[in-house]
Structures are given as C-alpha cells and as structure tokens.
Design a protein around this motif. Structure first.
Motif, PDB file in Angstrom:
ATOM      1  N   ILE A 146       0.839  -1.205   0.000  1.00 58.83           N
ATOM      2  CA  ILE A 146       0.000   0.000   0.000  1.00 58.83           C
ATOM      3  C   ILE A 146       0.875   1.256   0.000  1.00 58.83           C
ATOM      4  O   ILE A 146       0.640   2.198  -0.760  1.00 58.83           O
ATOM      5  CB  ILE A 146      -0.953  -0.013   1.220  1.00 58.83           C
ATOM      6  N   ALA A 151      -7.608  -1.793   1.993  1.00 57.43           N
ATOM      7  CA  ALA A 151      -8.010  -0.430   1.607  1.00 57.43           C
ATOM      8  C   ALA A 151      -9.394  -0.117   2.159  1.00 57.43           C
ATOM      9  O   ALA A 151      -9.670   1.002   2.599  1.00 57.43           O
ATOM     10  CB  ALA A 151      -8.000  -0.282   0.090  1.00 57.43           C
ATOM     11  N   MET A 195      -9.425   3.900   2.771  1.00 60.69           N
ATOM     12  CA  MET A 195      -8.624   4.700   1.822  1.00 60.69           C
ATOM     13  C   MET A 195      -9.410   4.756   0.514  1.00 60.69           C
ATOM     14  O   MET A 195      -9.366   3.824  -0.290  1.00 60.69           O
ATOM     15  CB  MET A 195      -7.256   4.044   1.592  1.00 60.69           C
ATOM     16  N   LEU A 212      -7.455   4.622  -2.978  1.00 58.57           N
ATOM     17  CA  LEU A 212      -6.858   3.295  -3.183  1.00 58.57           C
ATOM     18  C   LEU A 212      -7.939   2.249  -3.460  1.00 58.57           C
ATOM     19  O   LEU A 212      -7.774   1.395  -4.332  1.00 58.57           O
ATOM     20  CB  LEU A 212      -6.033   2.886  -1.948  1.00 58.57           C
TER      21      LEU A 212
END
Lengths: 132, 158
Positions: free
Chosen positions: B70, B98, B103, B106
């Motif tokens: 990541i 993610a 996120m 992402l």
C-alpha cells in the motif's frame, strides 16, 4: 495473540486464493464491469446470479456507468455523418468516436438543433418537430 | 512542513513527520504522515486525540507485507505497472485492507484494477479467483449459458 496472527499469515501465504473477499467488496468490483461480463458471471454461483439480477444492483450499475462517460455529439450540416465522441476513452479504443444512426430524421436535415440531453438521450429539433 | 514547538523538542525530530503503525504480524512500521492521512481510520483517530505519534497505532487486520504494498502504491501515485506485479492474493489483500483502512482513492483504484483483470475472464477463472464453489447443477448452468451464448465469446485465456 501475536503468535496466532503469525500462524495465520504463514497459512495464507502458502495456500493460494484462500483470502475471503466480503460481498460488499465483490459488489464494488462488479459495479465496475461492463454488462457483457456481468451476464457471463451470472453462472458463477447462485448468490452471484441473484446479486447481478437484483434491481438495486442494476440501478447502481447504471448510475455509475452514466456518471462516468462524457460524450460530445457534434452536428455539422456539411459533414457526411454525425459523430459522438467520448473524451474519457483511451486513444486506442475504437468506440471513442462512433457514428450515430439518424435515419429516423427526415432526409437531408439541414437545420438540426440539440435542445437538451440527459443520460445518453438527446432531444433534437428538426423541421419544427422534436426527436429523441 | 511547519512544526510546532512541542514537536521540535521531541527526541525523534525527523525531517518528515511519521506515524508508527503496528501490523497484524507485530511489525512496527514508520509511515510518512502524508500517506497515513489517506487512511481515514488512522487519520480520524490522530486528529481527534492529538495522540503521541511515537505510540504505535494498531492495525490488527493489515499484514506488514500488505502495508508495504500500500505504501509503495501511494508513493508511486497508484502506478499501474507496479500493480501488475501483484499476485491475485496480493490484489485481494490490498482491496480488503483499503476498505478496512477507509482509503477511498486506493479502494477505487484497486477495485477498478481487479475489474479490468476479470473483465474478459471465464466463469471458471472467476470461481478460482474468489474461491467460490459452483452450486448450480450442470443442467442449471447449461440453461443459464444457453440464454446468452454471445457473452462467452472472445475471452482471455485463463
């Protein structure tokens, strides 16, 4: 606790494709697939069939696809054809510029105006009539 | 980056502000705060508590390997070429992480990447990818396939 986690990690690394992906994340992936793939994936398993056939899913899929494309329709009386151009498509994508079939309009329309558009539908004014 | 007085006096006075994260396999990783700020789950905690960044923030659902991937993805500004080196399990691990870390950029990137990978794959490939057991009878499956034969053409090799 830590030892347990370490064991789990070794296990998941050694065996392939064992990681469980939750359904809401599978939906996120399916929402990004074209209709042709979705129709094929109907026969993956029973839960995918009911998920893909679900009306809420179809609506979300449509909403997503509708917001992601921006096409320009261009009318020029002297041009031999009317084209619709997708500005977000990659260069090598053949569908980026498509010829529109306007056979339903009167022959040789010389005064076509776009009156409005929504979700892929275009309202045209031609020969004092409206067309979709 | 501007620093407050309190941070100046801290022992670890780094050039780039970092937050220590503790992964599921017990590894402490120092991560740049710009990357940590993409992780809503950590960001909200840091902002509300104004916590001491030297105390590791626990991520019980993310392994050090996944966190490494990541961090590299974010540093490389979500580079497609880098992501193409991922195994199927790594793609799924990053997807799940993610989502857990909240996120958004992402998650959108990795979900789109997986969709692109699967777009022209066979039904058998999909079952193997997600570890799904086919619960149709051969007759039921044949029936569904028959209704839309055109969608089974022009597929990638598995």
């Amino acid at each position: 606790m830590q030892i347990k986690c370490l064991k789990m990690k070794t296990y998941s690394r050694r065996t392939k494709n064992t990681l469980h992906v939750p359904e809401d994340l599978i939906i996120q992936i399916l929402l990004r697939l074209p209709v042709k793939s979705l129709v094929r994936f109907n026969c993956v398993c029973k839960s995918w069939l009911s998920l893909i056939s679900d009306s809420h899913f179809s609506l979300s899929h449509f909403e997503r696809a509708a917001t992601c494309t921006e096409r320009l329709v261009f009318f020029e009386p002297s041009a031999p054809e009317v084209r619709s151009i997708d500005f977000n498509a990659p260069l090598y994508d053949d569908s980026a510029s498509a010829v529109l079939n306007l056979n339903f309009l009167p022959p040789k329309p010389n005064d076509v105006r776009i009156r409005g558009s929504s979700r892929g539908f275009v309202l045209l004014e031609c020969c004092q009539r409206l067309w979709m | 980056m501007q620093k407050t007085e309190g941070e100046e006096s801290k022992a670890e006075n780094e050039e780039v502000k970092q937050v220590t994260l503790m992964t599921s396999d017990g590894v402490k990783m120092k991560v740049e705060i710009s990357i940590v700020y993409e992780m809503e789950i950590v960001r909200s905690f840091i902002e509300v508590n104004d916590a001491d960044h030297s105390v590791p923030f626990p991520l019980p659902n993310v392994s050090s390997h996944t966190l490494d991937l990541i961090i590299e993805l974010v540093k490389n500004e979500y580079d497609d070429e880098f992501m193409k080196t991922f195994s199927h399990d790594e793609l799924k691990e990053v997807l799940v992480a993610a989502n857990y870390l909240n996120m958004k950029t992402l998650l959108d990137f990795i979900a789109t990447a997986i969709a692109n990978l699967l777009e022209k794959k066979s039904v058998e490939f999909i079952r193997n990818f997600f570890n799904i057991v086919n619960d149709f009878t051969p007759e039921e499956e044949a029936e569904i396939r028959k209704t839309n034969e055109w969608v089974f053409q022009d597929l990638d090799e598995d």
